[in-house]
Write an enzyme that holds these catalytic residues in place. Structure first.
Site, mmCIF file in Angstrom:
data_model
loop_
_atom_site.group_PDB
_atom_site.id
_atom_site.type_symbol
_atom_site.label_atom_id
_atom_site.label_comp_id
_atom_site.label_asym_id
_atom_site.label_seq_id
_atom_site.Cartn_x
_atom_site.Cartn_y
_atom_site.Cartn_z
ATOM 1 N N SER A 1 0.840 4.783 4.066
ATOM 2 C CA SER A 1 0.240 3.462 3.971
ATOM 3 C C SER A 1 -0.790 3.287 5.101
ATOM 4 O O SER A 1 -1.706 4.094 5.217
ATOM 5 C CB SER A 1 1.330 2.384 4.004
ATOM 6 O OG SER A 1 0.792 1.111 3.728
ATOM 7 N N ASP B 1 -0.074 0.971 -7.749
ATOM 8 C CA ASP B 1 -0.357 0.596 -6.366
ATOM 9 C C ASP B 1 -1.781 0.068 -6.297
ATOM 10 O O ASP B 1 -2.707 0.711 -6.807
ATOM 11 C CB ASP B 1 -0.193 1.834 -5.467
ATOM 12 C CG ASP B 1 -0.478 1.570 -3.996
ATOM 13 O OD1 ASP B 1 -0.653 0.393 -3.621
ATOM 14 O OD2 ASP B 1 -0.508 2.548 -3.227
ATOM 15 N N HIS C 1 3.549 1.260 -4.356
ATOM 16 C CA HIS C 1 3.309 1.356 -2.923
ATOM 17 C C HIS C 1 4.630 1.316 -2.145
ATOM 18 O O HIS C 1 5.459 0.444 -2.356
ATOM 19 C CB HIS C 1 2.412 0.210 -2.443
ATOM 20 C CG HIS C 1 1.889 0.430 -1.061
ATOM 21 N ND1 HIS C 1 0.788 1.208 -0.792
ATOM 22 C CD2 HIS C 1 2.332 -0.008 0.146
ATOM 23 C CE1 HIS C 1 0.573 1.229 0.500
ATOM 24 N NE2 HIS C 1 1.494 0.506 1.093
#
Length: 411
Positions: free
Chosen positions: A196, A350, A380
């Site tokens: 991320s 995502d 995600h």
């Protein structure tokens, strides 16, 4: 006194009971009313997780309004309850990397020579997350790749806004590169990896160091569903996945700008593109453009959206979000072409999927070798559950982790 004590006990139990009822009703409401695409596995588990996160953020917001603490302090406090377990196969030490604390994992087996090194940056939008939240991933990588893994504990916003977190990561990475042999690491086999926002730091620091002739060249970068651009929040993945948890489109932009500005902003104008000056929009159009996304990723729906009229005031508030240390896809071509071999993991459900796809294309266009792994039923944060067992892991969690491990083993 006894009556008073009993009264407070009763109030405590009633408070807990009311919270339980609210939580149960909220979870039920979320499960019934919120629809997820059928392509996502374990949809009920994901909805329950997202409701728990949202419920925690709501309580944290109340504490912030009461002046007790800022809302992310509660999430950080929760990280302290993550158990740190002994590992008979690893040596684990907390060390200092030129003023930045970090944790290092060494396999106990005797190596044939110097090991590869992996610097892993945790996610959390530079607002929450810690070495503890990525502990299980770092251990798995150290075990299965026979590598020395270092994870820096960088400072977080909003107390330390951008670019503090990425600068701390850069400082720790430079120290590790310069002193690799002291950690039993081959300086020519060091990879940067991150999940991320940690993936953002990994490639941002690669870009920052690519011209440094006094440092060993980074062997590879591993980017796990990274955030990479702040220009266009209406790309196909942002439209298709705007309400898929845990990273809703609006939530992601709010969190990112909280890190950049230290403030909670109204992001409606930014979602419409009003923060981008016409000259910058024209400059980045060749890199950040839905035309560069393969057609199969538009099948679930995409409608081109014209940007809103430019707002000078909005641009001044968020212009630092255009810097490459925050949005690495904005880097110039002469930097991109010098980047090392790259692994990119994207997830179908995502909002950041297309950031990864655009970066993949741009790297390939400049001759950088790219290994791409796409998780068809992923969302995600799916890899963050690795090591937590079947209750918290999703069907593709271990597939994500193993794809990263297989790439690293080949370096």
């Amino acid at each position: 006194m006894a009556f008073g004590g009993s009264l407070w006990t009763l109030i405590l139990y009633m408070t807990i009971f009311i919270h339980f009822l609210l939580f149960a009703w909220g979870a039920y409401y979320r499960l019934i009313r919120m629809q997820l695409p059928r392509g996502i596995s374990c949809r009920g588990k994901l909805l329950l997780f997202d409701f728990s996160l949202g419920y925690g953020l709501m309580l944290a917001g109340i504490l912030e309004k009461l002046g007790i603490c800022h809302r992310f302090a509660l999430l950080r406090a929760a990280c302290l309850f993550i158990p740190v377990m002994r590992d008979p196969k690893l040596i684990i030490k907390d060390l200092d990397f030129d003023g930045v604390p970090g944790r290092v994992y060494w396999p106990k087996t005797s190596p044939a020579g110097k090991r590869r090194g992996i610097i892993f940056f945790h996610g959390g939008c530079a607002l929450f997350g810690s070495v503890r939240t990525t502990e299980r991933i770092c251990r798995a990588i150290a075990h299965q790749t026979d590598s020395v893994v270092m994870c820096p504990e960088f400072r977080l916003g909003p107390e330390y806004p951008f670019p503090t977190a990425v600068q701390d990561c850069c400082t720790a990475a430079i120290h590790f590169l310069k002193n690799a042999e002291e950690y039993g690491v081959d300086p020519s086999r060091i990879a940067f990896a991150g999940e991320s926002s940690g993936g953002t730091y990994a490639t941002a620091i690669c870009q920052e160091l690519v011209t440094r002739e006094d440092l060993p060249r980074v062997r590879a970068q591993v980017l796990i569903y990274p955030f990479l651009q702040g220009m266009d929040f209406n790309l196909p993945s942002y439209q298709q996945n705007h309400s898929i948890p845990p990273l809703f489109r609006k939530r992601g932009v709010v969190l990112g700008l909280k890190y950049v500005t230290g403030k909670t902003m109204n992001v409606d104008g930014i979602l419409k593109g009003a923060h981008v000056p016409p000259d910058l929009r024209e400059k980045y159009q060749k890199w950040i453009n839905a035309d560069n996304i393969p057609e199969e990723f538009k099948a679930r729906g995409y409608v081109p959206v014209a940007p809103a009229p430019f707002s000078e005031e909005l641009y001044e508030q968020v212009k630092r979000a255009g810097e490459t240390m925050f949005a690495p896809l904005h880097a110039e071509d002469d930097i991109i072409r010098q980047l090392p071999e790259t692994f990119i993991l994207t997830c179908e459900y995502d909002v950041l999927r297309d950031d990864g796809l655009l970066y993949k294309k741009r790297l390939e266009d400049h001759g950088v070798p790219v290994t791409w792994y796409h998780v068809q039923d992923g969302f995600h944060g799916i890899m963050a559950m690795a090591g937590w067992g079947r209750i918290l892991e999703y069907p593709s969690t271990q597939k994500c982790l193993q794809s990263v491990i297989q790439f690293l083993k080949g370096l």
